[in-house]
Every structure is written in structure tokens, then in C-alpha cells.
Design an enzyme around this catalytic site. Sequence first.
Site, PDB file in Angstrom:
ATOM      1  N   LYS A 268      98.840  -0.035  76.504  1.00 25.42           N
ATOM      2  CA  LYS A 268      97.772   0.335  75.580  1.00 25.42           C
ATOM      3  C   LYS A 268      96.465   0.459  76.378  1.00 25.42           C
ATOM      4  O   LYS A 268      96.155  -0.405  77.198  1.00 25.42           O
ATOM      5  CB  LYS A 268      97.676  -0.759  74.490  1.00 25.42           C
ATOM      6  CG  LYS A 268      97.015  -0.291  73.226  1.00 25.42           C
ATOM      7  CD  LYS A 268      97.288  -1.215  72.053  1.00 25.42           C
ATOM      8  CE  LYS A 268      96.412  -0.834  70.883  1.00 25.42           C
ATOM      9  NZ  LYS A 268      96.736  -1.499  69.640  1.00 25.42           N
ATOM     10  N   GLU A 353     101.750  -7.108  53.910  1.00 21.16           N
ATOM     11  CA  GLU A 353     100.880  -7.546  52.818  1.00 21.16           C
ATOM     12  C   GLU A 353     101.701  -8.131  51.671  1.00 21.16           C
ATOM     13  O   GLU A 353     101.312  -9.133  51.064  1.00 21.16           O
ATOM     14  CB  GLU A 353     100.032  -6.373  52.318  1.00 21.16           C
ATOM     15  CG  GLU A 353      98.947  -5.905  53.295  1.00 21.16           C
ATOM     16  CD  GLU A 353      99.437  -4.983  54.401  1.00 21.16           C
ATOM     17  OE1 GLU A 353     100.638  -4.622  54.392  1.00 21.16           O
ATOM     18  OE2 GLU A 353      98.638  -4.631  55.284  1.00 21.16           O
ATOM     19  N   ARG A 381      99.232  -2.319  48.766  1.00 20.97           N
ATOM     20  CA  ARG A 381     100.632  -2.556  49.139  1.00 20.97           C
ATOM     21  C   ARG A 381     101.225  -3.752  48.393  1.00 20.97           C
ATOM     22  O   ARG A 381     102.428  -3.846  48.213  1.00 20.97           O
ATOM     23  CB  ARG A 381     100.724  -2.843  50.642  1.00 20.97           C
ATOM     24  CG  ARG A 381     100.676  -1.625  51.526  1.00 20.97           C
ATOM     25  CD  ARG A 381     102.051  -1.010  51.602  1.00 20.97           C
ATOM     26  NE  ARG A 381     102.034   0.313  52.166  1.00 20.97           N
ATOM     27  CZ  ARG A 381     102.321   0.610  53.424  1.00 20.97           C
ATOM     28  NH1 ARG A 381     102.644  -0.348  54.260  1.00 20.97           N
ATOM     29  NH2 ARG A 381     102.304   1.849  53.841  1.00 20.97           N
TER      30      ARG A 381
HETATM   31  C1  LIG Z   1      99.557  -1.315  55.478  1.00 21.36           C
HETATM   32  C2  LIG Z   1      98.619  -1.409  56.635  1.00 21.36           C
HETATM   33  N1  LIG Z   1      98.131  -2.609  57.003  1.00 21.36           N
HETATM   34  C3  LIG Z   1      97.285  -2.706  58.051  1.00 21.36           C
HETATM   35  C4  LIG Z   1      96.913  -1.595  58.743  1.00 21.36           C
HETATM   36  C5  LIG Z   1      95.880  -1.686  59.856  1.00 21.36           C
HETATM   37  N2  LIG Z   1      96.431  -1.256  61.156  1.00 21.36           N
HETATM   38  C6  LIG Z   1      96.163  -0.044  61.666  1.00 21.36           C
HETATM   39  S1  LIG Z   1      96.879   0.197  63.147  1.00 21.36           S
HETATM   40  C7  LIG Z   1      97.541  -1.340  63.142  1.00 21.36           C
HETATM   41  C8  LIG Z   1      98.342  -1.838  64.301  1.00 21.36           C
HETATM   42  C9  LIG Z   1      99.372  -0.884  64.692  1.00 21.36           C
HETATM   43  O1  LIG Z   1      99.990  -1.345  65.849  1.00 21.36           O
HETATM   44  P1  LIG Z   1     101.016  -0.399  66.568  1.00 21.36           P
HETATM   45  O2  LIG Z   1     101.868   0.260  65.561  1.00 21.36           O
HETATM   46  O3  LIG Z   1     101.721  -1.211  67.606  1.00 21.36           O
HETATM   47  O4  LIG Z   1     100.135   0.724  67.218  1.00 21.36           O
HETATM   48  P2  LIG Z   1      99.237   0.652  68.538  1.00 21.36           P
HETATM   49  O5  LIG Z   1      97.832   0.837  68.065  1.00 21.36           O
HETATM   50  O6  LIG Z   1      99.439  -0.662  69.212  1.00 21.36           O
HETATM   51  O7  LIG Z   1      99.680   1.778  69.365  1.00 21.36           O
HETATM   52  C10 LIG Z   1      97.196  -2.029  61.978  1.00 21.36           C
HETATM   53  C11 LIG Z   1      97.580  -3.407  61.674  1.00 21.36           C
HETATM   54  C12 LIG Z   1      97.435  -0.353  58.317  1.00 21.36           C
HETATM   55  N3  LIG Z   1      97.079   0.785  58.906  1.00 21.36           N
HETATM   56  N4  LIG Z   1      98.281  -0.296  57.277  1.00 21.36           N
END
Ligand SMILES: Cc1ncc(C[n+]2csc(CCOP(=O)(O)OP(=O)(O)O)c2C)c(N)n1
Length: 606
Positions: A268, A353, A381
Site C-alpha cells: 500500500k 456493521e 448496513r
Molecule cells: C460498509 C463500509 N464500511 C466502511 C467503509 C470505509 N472503508 C473504505 S475503504 C476501507 C478499507 C478497505 O480496505 P481494503 O479493501 O483492504 O482496501 P485498501 O485501501 O487497503 O486497498 C474502509 C473500511 C466502507 N467503504 N464501507
Amino acid sequence: MNIKDKSISELKALCDEIRARILEVVSQNGGHLSSNMGAVELIVAMHYVFDAKSDPFIFDVSHQSYTHKLLTGRWDEFSSLRKIDGISGYTKPEESEFDYFVAGHSSTSISLALGAAKAIKLKNEERVPVAFIGDGAMSGGMAYEALNELGDNQFPCVVILNDNEMSISQPIGALSKYLSQKMASHTYSRFRGAVKSFFRKNMSEGAQYMAKRFEDSFKLIMPGLFFEELGIRYIGPIDGHNLEAIIKTLKLAKNLKCPVVVHAQTIKGKGYEKAEGYEEKWHGVGPFDLDSGESLSASDRASATEIFSKTLLNLAKKHENIVGITAAMPKGTGMDRLIAEFPERFWDVAIAEQHGVTSMAALSKEGFKPYIAIYSTFFQRAYDQIIHDLAIMNLDAVLCIDRAGIVGEDGQTHQGAFDISYLSPIPNISLCAPRSAENFKEILEYSYQHKGVLAIRYPRGAFKFDEIRAPKIEFAKAQFLENNHAKISLIGYGNGVGKAAQVAKGLEFKSNLIDLVFAKPLDEKFLLNLAKFSKIWYIFSDSAKRGGVGEILISFLHDRGISDVKVITFEYDDHFIKHGATSAVEKKLGIDPESIIKKILTDKYY
Ligand SMILES: Cc1ncc(C[n+]2csc(CCOP(=O)(O)OP(=O)(O)O)c2C)c(N)n1
């Protein structure tokens, strides 16, 4: 030149150009820096192997889709990223035919890919859906619901698992730990081979039994077996920055004509040294100086989240039965402070959630007092869990609804517009909202003794209203901030009070300034008295009009047979609100203080 005609070295040069463009624009406009920097090669390879015009490209959350945007005719426009009328930070079919779906909430990509695969089969076509999902998004329940059906139905579909061992923060959960064992798997492979051949040479009955036991326990540490057991082919782990390896693997996966998970390891933040290893800080950023990495958008006022975090920490120190969760947003919700101080009472439950709310319901039943901190948009959610597991049981719990109202640059998928409308019809739930930092502290103090579910909504950033001291909160009691016995009342709820106060200053006549404090239950006595002398009520709340504060008050007046009070509300009209700086968006919607003042003065109801 078409990407498919490029050589590997040309593709590598393209990746460098893409990284430079992402850095340039995100440093100016803000955005999801580290997620995008780490996904460049994977997305370039995706475009090389698959056909972006016909194969559905489905990005989970889609915060990492900048490379895809840059490869699909949005190179120049990309400079308007996240600005009003500019390029969205997420995929949006309205913006480009290459964006298959709107996304912003996590863990929907495999369901979409599976649905697309079903449609493709029904239409007798050859297209292959590709889901791009991070290891963080793999912690959301929907991903497993989809994998469960996918393994059973065997529709051709490729899932690229972008494993950077990070969600926004440290990833939570058994699967993430399980995937992390991948590095060990090579060593174990060799070890397994050696042990197997030993047993083969010494095949007594006991040795056969031992061999079987060994195989079974070994399965637990092979990353691919989880998917294979579900009926999904697994390829990996591969180096997600090695273009040759990714292209070779994706071609193989595409030709398999069955569900395949391609597990790629990435770094990342790759390519911006300051971000590598500091992924959380660089996941979502505001404008920053490229050389120093310093933020260019510092605010001197404490955010509502900051007030929440510090006040809840003090409460948790006083009351040992306070527990709480966040769903993958420890820093965003300020729960990080509580998790650090009381790791045995506060948890990050991952992007879950629904599970988070239901698990807290059981803690409440056991006599604990849960504080559940989730953004307004992500609480959607857990709607059924709020009704089914908290409200029907009439349990004590506090829903801490962060990012209520317009959230700015994240746009449509993230606006906190609906929580009042979706929570107010549920019995056993009370709704309140703070107007200022001081008032928020009072509300949180009060919340500990509240019986039943209490939902508290508060905005992104700092409150608009400032006060040195706020009076104590009483259940279902509104507060006069200024009572001039005037015909016109400006009634605010939450951050709407600050806007109402700003508007009051700009009017050429005296008005009453009121904080509703509770949208449910209403302070009926207060409102009935107000209706006697104040006949025009202007409503200020950062929420949807449908089911919002204005409608709640209109229906109250109607039920009481009061027909001589006119209610005009400055909430959100019935459409999805696009991205851009909050102030610019409000201006466009005509609900910034200046536009409202103009409207009140032209309407001349006074
Ligand atoms: C239902 C929901 N809860 C929380 C989020 C907030 N959120 C956005 S990106 C993310 C983390 C995603 O991690 P990953 O899939 O590993 O992607 P990376 O950014 O590490 O590439 C979160 C928790 C969301 N988008 N949707």
C-alpha cells in the site's frame, strides 16, 4: 497507443506515469493515496488482459480505481478529482461508460460479479466479470455470502484479491491472519513434501494415520484451501507489482472459465516513500506538500469526532460497564483512543456493521452499556440489526452517528443524509443531536443514564455553533437560545443550529433561535407553547427532507390540529447529493446561509 499493443517495458513506464499523475493530483485535491499507489500494476494488467469495454470491471469500494479512470479517457479531467462537478473519487457510470457500477460501500464486488456472470450466461455471451477487492473489504459479510453462492454455481468470474495486509487501519479478523500466512506456505510446501516422502517410505498403519492427520492440520495453513474448499479455484500468492507475473496469471484465470481467486500481494502506498509503511495516515488524505508530506489543510478547531473520542474516554474511565465498537474506522470515529486505553472493552470489528451492532446487543443484555460508533452512511448496513436486535429487545445502547450531513468530497455514496428518516419510525429509539462541542459533552454525559436506544448524530469536522458553556441536557427537552417572543422562529437540530444562528444574524428583523435537541421524542409542551405566538418556523438540519426534522414537526402540528403555523425546512431535496467541498455543495443546493437569508427575505412571510 492501445494498452494491449504495449510491451512489458512500455507498460512499466505507463505505471510510472500513472503513479506520478496520482501523486500530483491527490497532493493538490486530497484523496485515497496509498490504496491507489499500491494498485497500479494490478489495474494496468487487468486492462491488458481483459476488455474494459465488455468485461464488467467491478471495483470494491472503488476508492482504488484511479488507475482505471486514468486508463479510460479521464487523464486530463483527473485534475478535477473530488471537486464539485469534477471527477468522482469512486466509480460512477454517469461519469464514464467504463465504470460498471457505483460503489463506495464495501464488500459488494463479488455479488455484482456473480450477478453479472448470471446475466452473461443467460445472454449466451463470453464476457468475464472481474471483481477487484482488497483484503480489508474481504472482512465484510457480503463477500462471503457471494463466495458461498459462487462456489456452488460455478459461474466464470475472476476475483482479484489485492492483499496489502491493510484495511484503513490494521485489518481485523481471522481471514486476514490466514492470508498473511502465505509467505510461510512456500516453506511449508517444501516441508510437506519432505514429510510425505518420509511417510511413504515407512508406510505402517500408524504412519498412514499420522500422514492423514498431518494433511488435515496442514490444510489450516494453506491460504488457497479456504477458497478451494468453497469450490473456487485459487491462484497465488503472486507479486502484485510484477507485471509479467500478473499478466500471466490473469490470462490463466480468464481462460479457466470458472470462478477463480487471484491472490496478489501489494504494498500500500507503493512509489511514494513517505506513504509506504505508514498506510493508515495515507489511506485518505487532504491536500499535502509532496516534498515534505505535510498536510496543507490543518484546522485549528476540534472536530466533533475529537470531542466524542475524548469525552467518551472520560466516561469510560468513570463507568466500567461502558463498552464499544467501531467497524473498521477506528481513527475516523475516534474509537482508536478507547481501543488503545481499554483494549478489553472496545473493539474494531472490521467492515462488519451488522455483526457489530448485533454483538453489542448481547453485551447490552448482559448489563453493559455499548457505544456503537459508525458513520451515518455505514449505519444503513445495520438497519435490521438496530430494529431486530436492539429496539425490539428495548436494550440500552448508544448509536454514535458520525459524519451526519453532507460529508463533502466523498459524495453520493457517503452522504449522511438519511439517518433521521430511517431511525425515527423505529419504536424504543430516541434521537438527539449536539449543536456545539460543549453541548456534545453534555449530551454524552446524559447518554450514560438513558434507557433504551439513543441515537446521537454529529457532523464531519467542527461544529458551526460556538458556546463557552452549554446548559445540562434533559430528556426530550428543547432549548431556547434566544427568545424574542417573535413571530418567526429559526429551529435548528444538531449542526443546523449553527446555520440557523448565522441566518438569524443576517435577517433584518428579530426572530427566536431554538435548539430542538431531541428530534424524537419531541418536546411537545415547548412546541405547543411556541405555536401560540410564533407562526412561521424555519427548520435547519443537515438531513433529507423526506422523513426529516421538518416533516416530523409538520406531522406533529397536524396531529395536534394546529393549522396556523407555517413550517419551511432547509433540508435536502429528494435526490442524491454529489461530491465537492461541503460549502460549495451547500451553495449549489441553495442551502448555504447566504442563499437562505435571500430566500427568507424574498418570501416575506414575516
Ligand atoms: C460498509 C463500509 N464500511 C466502511 C467503509 C470505509 N472503508 C473504505 S475503504 C476501507 C478499507 C478497505 O480496505 P481494503 O479493501 O483492504 O482496501 P485498501 O485501501 O487497503 O486497498 C474502509 C473500511 C466502507 N467503504 N464501507
